[in-house]
Design a protein around this motif. Structure first.
Motif, PDB file in Angstrom:
ATOM      1  N   GLU A  40      48.232 -61.458  29.093  1.00  0.00           N
ATOM      2  CA  GLU A  40      49.615 -61.183  28.711  1.00  0.00           C
ATOM      3  C   GLU A  40      49.705 -59.904  27.887  1.00  0.00           C
ATOM      4  O   GLU A  40      50.588 -59.062  28.107  1.00  0.00           O
ATOM      5  N   LYS A  41      48.793 -59.729  26.921  1.00  0.00           N
ATOM      6  CA  LYS A  41      48.788 -58.510  26.119  1.00  0.00           C
ATOM      7  C   LYS A  41      48.413 -57.294  26.973  1.00  0.00           C
ATOM      8  O   LYS A  41      48.918 -56.192  26.752  1.00  0.00           O
ATOM      9  N   PHE A  42      47.548 -57.527  27.945  1.00  0.00           N
ATOM     10  CA  PHE A  42      47.181 -56.459  28.872  1.00  0.00           C
ATOM     11  C   PHE A  42      48.407 -56.003  29.654  1.00  0.00           C
ATOM     12  O   PHE A  42      48.663 -54.811  29.808  1.00  0.00           O
ATOM     13  N   LYS A  43      49.192 -56.959  30.116  1.00  0.00           N
ATOM     14  CA  LYS A  43      50.363 -56.670  30.939  1.00  0.00           C
ATOM     15  C   LYS A  43      51.474 -56.015  30.135  1.00  0.00           C
ATOM     16  O   LYS A  43      52.081 -55.030  30.582  1.00  0.00           O
ATOM     17  N   THR A  44      51.764 -56.545  28.959  1.00  0.00           N
ATOM     18  CA  THR A  44      52.937 -56.086  28.208  1.00  0.00           C
ATOM     19  C   THR A  44      52.640 -54.969  27.220  1.00  0.00           C
ATOM     20  O   THR A  44      53.510 -54.158  26.924  1.00  0.00           O
ATOM     21  N   CYS A  45      51.406 -54.935  26.695  1.00  0.00           N
ATOM     22  CA  CYS A  45      51.089 -53.987  25.629  1.00  0.00           C
ATOM     23  C   CYS A  45      49.972 -53.008  25.983  1.00  0.00           C
ATOM     24  O   CYS A  45      49.586 -52.187  25.143  1.00  0.00           O
ATOM     25  N   GLY A  46      49.425 -53.089  27.197  1.00  0.00           N
ATOM     26  CA  GLY A  46      48.356 -52.180  27.580  1.00  0.00           C
ATOM     27  C   GLY A  46      47.093 -52.353  26.772  1.00  0.00           C
ATOM     28  O   GLY A  46      46.344 -51.398  26.556  1.00  0.00           O
ATOM     29  N   ILE A  47      46.847 -53.586  26.317  1.00  0.00           N
ATOM     30  CA  ILE A  47      45.679 -53.859  25.483  1.00  0.00           C
ATOM     31  C   ILE A  47      44.560 -54.438  26.347  1.00  0.00           C
ATOM     32  O   ILE A  47      44.737 -55.451  27.032  1.00  0.00           O
ATOM     33  N   VAL A  48      43.422 -53.783  26.332  1.00  0.00           N
ATOM     34  CA  VAL A  48      42.275 -54.232  27.116  1.00  0.00           C
ATOM     35  C   VAL A  48      41.198 -54.777  26.190  1.00  0.00           C
ATOM     36  O   VAL A  48      41.125 -54.431  25.013  1.00  0.00           O
ATOM     37  N   THR A  49      40.375 -55.643  26.734  1.00  0.00           N
ATOM     38  CA  THR A  49      39.237 -56.216  26.012  1.00  0.00           C
ATOM     39  C   THR A  49      38.009 -56.093  26.900  1.00  0.00           C
ATOM     40  O   THR A  49      38.120 -55.868  28.108  1.00  0.00           O
ATOM     41  N   THR A  50      36.836 -56.249  26.303  1.00  0.00           N
ATOM     42  CA  THR A  50      35.614 -56.216  27.109  1.00  0.00           C
ATOM     43  C   THR A  50      35.607 -57.366  28.100  1.00  0.00           C
ATOM     44  O   THR A  50      35.024 -57.253  29.183  1.00  0.00           O
ATOM     45  N   GLN A  51      36.257 -58.464  27.742  1.00  0.00           N
ATOM     46  CA  GLN A  51      36.331 -59.610  28.647  1.00  0.00           C
ATOM     47  C   GLN A  51      37.099 -59.246  29.921  1.00  0.00           C
ATOM     48  O   GLN A  51      36.691 -59.589  31.030  1.00  0.00           O
ATOM     49  N   ILE A  52      38.209 -58.546  29.759  1.00  0.00           N
ATOM     50  CA  ILE A  52      38.973 -58.113  30.925  1.00  0.00           C
ATOM     51  C   ILE A  52      38.185 -57.088  31.732  1.00  0.00           C
ATOM     52  O   ILE A  52      38.093 -57.174  32.964  1.00  0.00           O
ATOM     53  N   LEU A  53      37.584 -56.126  31.056  1.00  0.00           N
ATOM     54  CA  LEU A  53      36.846 -55.079  31.758  1.00  0.00           C
ATOM     55  C   LEU A  53      35.660 -55.635  32.528  1.00  0.00           C
ATOM     56  O   LEU A  53      35.277 -55.092  33.569  1.00  0.00           O
TER      57      LEU A  53
END
Length: 287
Positions: free
Chosen positions: A96-109
């Motif tokens: 959700e934060k990735f979608k709305t705020c452009g926030i990435v984590t190592t988990q997503i990457l």
């Protein structure tokens, strides 16, 4: 030697080599590890390869396209999530934060595995590289803002009648592609500016308008807006409880600092992106 690296990478069908693989090729031409480092730095300066000894001493990028592809993957995934909110192709925390705020984590990457070399170049290494290149900015523990993922929004540019806004005018052709995103990452990473948040969430964060806390532990916030025209618009606003006199006092102190900081990081962005003629003129400075 660069041709040898290219042949080896092509033979192994990969865009990334380890430093040991490069050294094995180089020793055939009587290079030592020290002289190999010099050669790699020289080739990096010529933009024939990418080598960042300070953060990834064991990794040599023979083809930078692998990094461009990774950025493209992330942008396409964020667009897909926004277009199809119910479809989450990658079920992972922080979506959700990735979608709305452009926030990435190592988990997503870690879920975008194409181009990775297990044990040599993975999600955690990509974060290190993105931070160095100011593609992302660290905004919390293992949380990184990637401005190019943000969604553009319709923003009405409003100037306070008390504190005049100021502009950074880039000329008739406007700012070059990427300057705004790089500027945001640079302000957060190097100038240590903080996003204005409420309950842990950014108050205003989009591809073309971002709100920061006024530097120096002062009340109020700074909004930097990309007009998608010829200029960036910067406004400073204060809570209702701050008197006009106090607001003007603060602005007299911080406006020159804010202006110079933004100009400095625009210059840095222009230099990094090879836009040496894309330096704006600041006008309507508040005093």
């Amino acid at each position: 030697l660069e041709s040898c690296f290219q042949r080896l990478a092509k033979y192994q069908r990969k865009a990334i080599l380890s430093i040991d693989e490069c050294l094995k090729e180089a020793t055939a031409y009587h290079f030592t590890r020290e002289s190999l480092d010099d050669v790699l730095q020289y080739l990096h300066n010529l933009k024939l390869i990418m080598y960042y000894k300070d953060i990834l001493p064991d990794v040599v990028f023979i083809d930078a396209q692998v990094l461009l592809d990774k950025i493209t993957e992330l942008v396409e995934y964020s667009i897909k999530l926004r277009a199809e909110p119910s479809s989450q192709a990658i079920a992972v925390g922080g979506v959700e934060k990735f979608k709305t705020c452009g926030i990435v984590t190592t988990q997503i990457l870690s879920k975008f595995s194409s181009g990775y070399v297990p044990g040599l170049f993975e999600g955690k290494h990509l974060i290190l590289l993105f931070k160095k290149l100011l593609i992302v900015a660290e905004i919390g523990k293992e949380k990184y803002l990637m401005p190019c993922l943000l969604k553009p929004e319709k923003v009405k540019i409003v100037s306070s009648s008390i504190i005049p806004a100021f502009l950074f005018y880039f000329g008739e052709n406007g700012p070059k592609l990427g300057i705004y995103c790089f500027l945001l990452a640079s302000l957060i990473t190097d100038a240590k500016w903080k996003l204005l948040t409420e309950d842990g969430n950014p108050v205003q964060l989009s591809r073309n308008s971002v709100r920061f806390v006024v530097p120096g532990n002062n009340p109020g916030y700074v909004t930097i807006t990309d007009s998608f025209s010829t200029f960036f618009h910067v406004s400073i606003e204060f809570p209702d409880q701050v008197t006009t006199a106090k607001a003007r006092e603060i602005c007299e102190k911080v406006c020159p600092i804010i202006c110079e900081t933004i100009l400095t990081h625009i210059r840095r962005a222009s230099h990094r992106l090879n836009y040496n003629n894309s330096i704006p003129v600041a006008s309507f400075l508040c005093s």
